[in-house]
Design a protein around this motif. Structure first.
Motif, PDB file in Angstrom:
ATOM      1  N   LYS A 103       0.855  -1.195   0.000  1.00  0.00           N
ATOM      2  CA  LYS A 103       0.000   0.000   0.000  1.00  0.00           C
ATOM      3  C   LYS A 103       0.885   1.236   0.000  1.00  0.00           C
ATOM      4  O   LYS A 103       1.906   1.274   0.686  1.00  0.00           O
ATOM      5  N   GLU A 143       0.742   0.212  -4.596  1.00  0.00           N
ATOM      6  CA  GLU A 143      -0.699   0.123  -4.803  1.00  0.00           C
ATOM      7  C   GLU A 143      -1.377   1.429  -4.432  1.00  0.00           C
ATOM      8  O   GLU A 143      -0.997   2.077  -3.450  1.00  0.00           O
ATOM      9  N   HIS A 144      -2.392   1.823  -5.215  1.00  0.00           N
ATOM     10  CA  HIS A 144      -3.150   3.052  -4.958  1.00  0.00           C
ATOM     11  C   HIS A 144      -2.256   4.278  -4.927  1.00  0.00           C
ATOM     12  O   HIS A 144      -2.534   5.231  -4.196  1.00  0.00           O
ATOM     13  N   THR A 176      -4.447   1.821  -9.069  1.00  0.00           N
ATOM     14  CA  THR A 176      -5.143   0.581  -8.779  1.00  0.00           C
ATOM     15  C   THR A 176      -6.643   0.590  -9.070  1.00  0.00           C
ATOM     16  O   THR A 176      -7.176  -0.411  -9.535  1.00  0.00           O
ATOM     17  N   ASN A 177      -7.332   1.672  -8.792  1.00  0.00           N
ATOM     18  CA  ASN A 177      -8.775   1.678  -9.067  1.00  0.00           C
ATOM     19  C   ASN A 177      -9.090   2.320 -10.421  1.00  0.00           C
ATOM     20  O   ASN A 177     -10.251   2.492 -10.762  1.00  0.00           O
ATOM     21  N   GLY A 178      -8.043   2.621 -11.193  1.00  0.00           N
ATOM     22  CA  GLY A 178      -8.269   3.128 -12.550  1.00  0.00           C
ATOM     23  C   GLY A 178      -8.937   4.474 -12.624  1.00  0.00           C
ATOM     24  O   GLY A 178      -9.440   4.870 -13.674  1.00  0.00           O
ATOM     25  N   GLY A 179      -8.952   5.212 -11.511  1.00  0.00           N
ATOM     26  CA  GLY A 179      -9.700   6.460 -11.492  1.00  0.00           C
ATOM     27  C   GLY A 179      -8.906   7.696 -11.849  1.00  0.00           C
ATOM     28  O   GLY A 179      -9.452   8.800 -11.811  1.00  0.00           O
ATOM     29  N   SER A 180      -7.623   7.538 -12.177  1.00  0.00           N
ATOM     30  CA  SER A 180      -6.828   8.727 -12.503  1.00  0.00           C
ATOM     31  C   SER A 180      -6.911   9.060 -13.975  1.00  0.00           C
ATOM     32  O   SER A 180      -7.232   8.220 -14.807  1.00  0.00           O
ATOM     33  N   ASP A 207      -8.259   0.587 -16.700  1.00  0.00           N
ATOM     34  CA  ASP A 207      -9.066   1.303 -17.693  1.00  0.00           C
ATOM     35  C   ASP A 207     -10.430   1.795 -17.209  1.00  0.00           C
ATOM     36  O   ASP A 207     -11.333   2.004 -18.021  1.00  0.00           O
ATOM     37  N   ASP A 208     -10.596   1.999 -15.900  1.00  0.00           N
ATOM     38  CA  ASP A 208     -11.910   2.370 -15.388  1.00  0.00           C
ATOM     39  C   ASP A 208     -12.444   3.708 -15.893  1.00  0.00           C
ATOM     40  O   ASP A 208     -13.635   3.985 -15.743  1.00  0.00           O
ATOM     41  N   GLU A 236      -9.307  -7.497 -14.253  1.00  0.00           N
ATOM     42  CA  GLU A 236     -10.619  -7.403 -13.614  1.00  0.00           C
ATOM     43  C   GLU A 236     -11.231  -6.032 -13.870  1.00  0.00           C
ATOM     44  O   GLU A 236     -10.576  -5.128 -14.367  1.00  0.00           O
TER      45      GLU A 236
ATOM     46  N   LYS B 253     -16.234  12.376 -12.089  1.00  0.00           N
ATOM     47  CA  LYS B 253     -14.883  12.670 -11.621  1.00  0.00           C
ATOM     48  C   LYS B 253     -14.862  14.116 -11.139  1.00  0.00           C
ATOM     49  O   LYS B 253     -15.208  15.036 -11.893  1.00  0.00           O
ATOM     50  N   TYR B 317     -11.595   0.570  -3.173  1.00  0.00           N
ATOM     51  CA  TYR B 317     -11.278   0.064  -4.505  1.00  0.00           C
ATOM     52  C   TYR B 317     -12.105   0.636  -5.635  1.00  0.00           C
ATOM     53  O   TYR B 317     -11.813   0.406  -6.781  1.00  0.00           O
ATOM     54  N   HIS B 319     -13.465   3.774  -7.767  1.00  0.00           N
ATOM     55  CA  HIS B 319     -13.166   5.202  -7.965  1.00  0.00           C
ATOM     56  C   HIS B 319     -14.441   6.040  -7.987  1.00  0.00           C
ATOM     57  O   HIS B 319     -14.403   7.234  -7.710  1.00  0.00           O
TER      58      HIS B 319
END
Lengths: 530, 530
Positions: A103, A143-144, A176-180, A207-208, A236, B253, B317, B319
């Motif tokens: 982490k 991670e994250h 990790t959560n693809g939110g960037s 790719d979120d 995933e 976002k 986890y 976003h």
């Protein structure tokens, strides 16, 4: 003078988390070999110690050139690295590199791990040192990282720096959560390079937000020199960064190839489409026909306006040449391009037909016709070979199947148990001889296959060593009705393997076609005469 | 104070170029209505005059709030705008807005159009003026803008400026071959805003480098206020920018919603997943389960480590919240999962079992046992529901299949043609009644399904509306032998859908299990008593 960017594939570890994806041990070995051949720098094989299959996979290094990497967690708080079973499993693995995940977000350390921020840093340092002392190349997956950095930049950097100072070869920044988003990633990475040099940094994007590829490129622009991703963007949720797309972009876009180089050379690049499709085949996943660079429709133009311009000069509509990644242009109004492709494809499978040979046109027509019905010859070379050879009248009529009957029955047996029986009867004509055979099987196709190969008269000795090795089914909409496509891989006593295809609304019929093609192919290759 | 970003959907025009996609007139009306309801600002309906279907579609405006836009080319060189049939067709259309496409790359003007650079500018100006004079909102799609700008920035800008000065409401910069990258797009757009204000600019990106979404966002950052795209990223080659992903990103976002607003409100956003799936249904396209925000796997976690963290606090986890776009979280049952996962998953499908309920442990054991045999309950909610309910003894024994027999026969018919017949016989016991039914089908599974549902005695009326909607097969190695896993999706007269699974080395047997589960599930949901 270009900067070397290293490609790290995690198809077999992060990609294995994809919904509906399971890799057997054989699958993992096959994928590792494909990645090795492609020129990938690191193959992350899995998580030895976490499950028996991965532990078995790490009993032996499966790649020649690519470095083999084992994934695992940093030591548990409260234990020493020497006494941590996870680390022990990693050190037992026959891996060149060990990838620790830790982490790097203070929120996660406190809420998910429930340990102190300092303990987390100790865990990072001692794990990296332990692996390094054991002679491995060490990486830390932070991670994250991006969320962690946004919330508490000092702590995120502390995690990265701790790994770097402890001797890690790579510190990988994970979204990790693809939110960037791309400009955030670019800006944050630029900041990080003031603490850890870019040559030691990697990016691991998801790719979120539909931006994994863009995030990876932004990170490279800001200095990272390792990209982590998966083939075909497996993974995933919305998947990892698509390494296939990234290889295409980095090798073919002037903007990148003038400044960066990969371990993948031009020849290997030419195999990219094949690798992408082979993975989908293995996992029985419908390929993404729209995939950048390698999708079968990536260079397909439908519109009349575009099509004529493309034919005039492909540069008018294609940003890169399809052949560079082993793909082809599809212009659906003419068969000009079609013929050249076909000559090359036929050559590849051992059939020589000149461009001006009238039979070539007939083969092209037959292929298009069959493809419209749902056949796909990609990956079914033996059926494609027979299609061409039949038009060239070079396939004797060895046998004719007059009739077959397959039945599956479920009923109570003498012991009062409900059991299922499968049985097939096949009547063939070999020359003047009529032969009828029956067989049982563990399923209808197995029974049909066995009955078909039980007695082929004078050809029987030639097909004794033949066996069905793999069987794949795809059902899709071919117009208004569902169509079944069956691919059968066969092998013989010499170890040779070949694949045949069959298509029908009826799965047994489709299987039957593929089985007959398989036997016929074997007889043609064996030089049998009618 | 946020800036308003306008969404322009071209699913029905550019999206119609997708390989294998055809919209009927009814389809177009349905999609237009969906887009209108979603809060999209512009719906580009097609190319009236280019084909009869589009001309018919433009006979009447199909949207209430969204502006209806017609696409066409600028006037042909050598004609006046008043005498151009293309423009006449556009003006006849019942459209609020007219979108002209024109080359903005000098190379294309000279090589593809074979006219002078000046003539092209005249064509732009006179077309825009003509449409404006007729009271329409006018847009110019600057085709190949980014390549054009890189080669000859002055000319590309001249095209944009000409349209703007002639009174166009929007000048749309198109990355027609999808070859541009985010920082290029950002930089070029920033330059263009010095000639045409951002409030008048739009972006039209394609996904040939996997960067369409990122390119669109980069353009917005640099000042454009209109984004063109398609639902689910439909479009030829690699597709257009995915408007679904863009809506998700812009609405959810923080980075964007603090600065930009859309025509889509929170309620409409909650329908996003539904809209995405409805389009795939209509086009009979397999949905992309990994699609950002709306894919059925977009919030699905498999790994034990992640799953327990997600349950502790989803923010660890995720976003964004899945419910915002009408999606759901899925914690996949895997042999790494534990009781917490199971309780949550059961809750999701309507089964309540407390963590300390002894039956929960039995369900977990049964799931793991079945998964070891090859069953996968992800995506087979109805079978998972029945598994739990059976352990809870809440599934009555409605019927028992005493025996079935399925046969496929290929033989010569009376006309000397080789044809294939499939037939099934099923014997069921419903209460004290024994019923035997026979059916034919286009394949063995179809025949078995039909026979099974032909006469279920007192339950027959409850299953009349039941039909098999989708059938998927996967064959893999479950140990040393091949195992077949069948997933069947069923639907009933209410439009409800559910998926069941069956596993066996025998494909008919596996299909049979899934069929029986499907019928049983329907009866349980209908509240039938034994």
């Amino acid at each position: 003078m270009t900067a070397r960017v290293h490609l790290f594939d995690t198809t077999l570890r992060d990609g294995a988390q994809t919904t509906g994806v399971d890799f057997s041990l054989d699958d993992k070995r096959a994928v590792a070999a494909m990645l090795d051949k492609l020129g990938i720098d690191y193959v992350e094989g899995g998580y030895p110690g976490a499950n028996p299959l991965d532990t078995a996979f790490f009993a032996e290094k499966p790649t020649r050139n690519a470095k083999f990497a084992a994934f695992g967690m940093t030591k548990r708080a409260g234990r020493s690295a020497a006494n941590d079973p996870g680390i022990a499993a990693l050190l037992e693995a026959k891996a060149d590199a060990i990838v620790f995940v830790a982490k790097s977000s203070d929120y996660h350390v406190r809420v998910a791990l429930e340990i102190s921020l300092e303990e987390n840093l100790i865990g990072i340092r001692e794990s990296v040192e332990a692996a390094k002392a054991a002679g491995r190349e060490v990486m830390l997956d932070c991670e994250h990282f991006f969320d962690g950095y946004k919330a508490n930049p000092d702590y995120a950097l502390a995690c990265a720096r701790t790994a770097y100072e402890a001797g890690a070869r790579w510190v990988v920044l994970c979204d990790t959560n693809g939110g960037s988003l791309p400009d955030e990633v670019g800006a944050i990475v630029a900041e990080v390079t003031r603490t850890v040099p870019g040559e030691y940094l990697g990016i691991h994007a998801h790719d979120d937000c539909g931006c994994a590829v863009a995030n990876s490129l932004a990170a490279v622009e800001s200095g990272v020199r390792q990209i982590q991703g998966t083939l075909n963007g497996l993974g995933e949720r919305c998947g990892n960064a698509n390494l296939v797309t990234l290889i295409g972009a980095l090798k073919l876009k002037d903007k990148y190839r003038e400044r960066f180089s990969l371990g993948v050379d031009e020849n290997q690049l030419g195999e990219l489409s094949h690798v992408s499709r082979a993975l989908d085949e293995m996992l029985n996943r419908a390929p993404n026909v729209h995939a950048p660079f390698v999708g079968s429709s990536a260079f397909a133009t439908k519109a009349g306006i575009h099509a004529s311009a493309v034919l005039k000069d492909p540069r008018t509509y294609e940003h890169v040449a399809p052949e560079a990644t082993g793909n082809t242009r599809k212009v659906l109004i003419s068969d000009q391009g079609g013929k050249s492709n076909l000559v090359a494809e036929l050559e590849r499978i051992g059939v020589t037909l000149g461009r001006d040979d009238p039979r070539l046109g007939r083969v092209l027509e037959e292929v298009k016709d069959k493809e419209a019905q749902g056949y796909a010859f990609e990956g079914a070379d033996a059926s494609f070979f027979l299609l061409a050879k039949r038009i060239m009248r070079e396939v004797p009529e060895y046998f004719a199947v007059e009739r077959f009957k397959v039945s599956v029955e479920r009923r109570y047996n003498a012991n009062g148990e409900l059991v299922t029986f499968s049985e097939a009867t096949v009547k063939v004509k070999v020359g003047e001889e009529e032969l009828i055979s029956a067989a049982e099987g563990n399923g209808p196709v197995n029974a049909l296959d066995t009955a078909l190969r039980k007695d082929l008269g004078r050809y029987q000795s030639l097909i004794e060593g033949l066996r069905l090795v793999d069987y794949k089914v795809r059902i899709f909409q071919g117009g208004t009705d569902a169509v079944t496509r069956v691919l059968i891989e066969s092998a013989d006593e010499t170890g040779a393997r070949w694949t045949t295809v069959g298509v029908s609304p009826n799965i047994i019929d489709a299987s039957f076609q593929a089985l007959v093609d398989s036997i016929t192919y074997k007889l043609v290759r064996a030089g049998a005469t009618a």
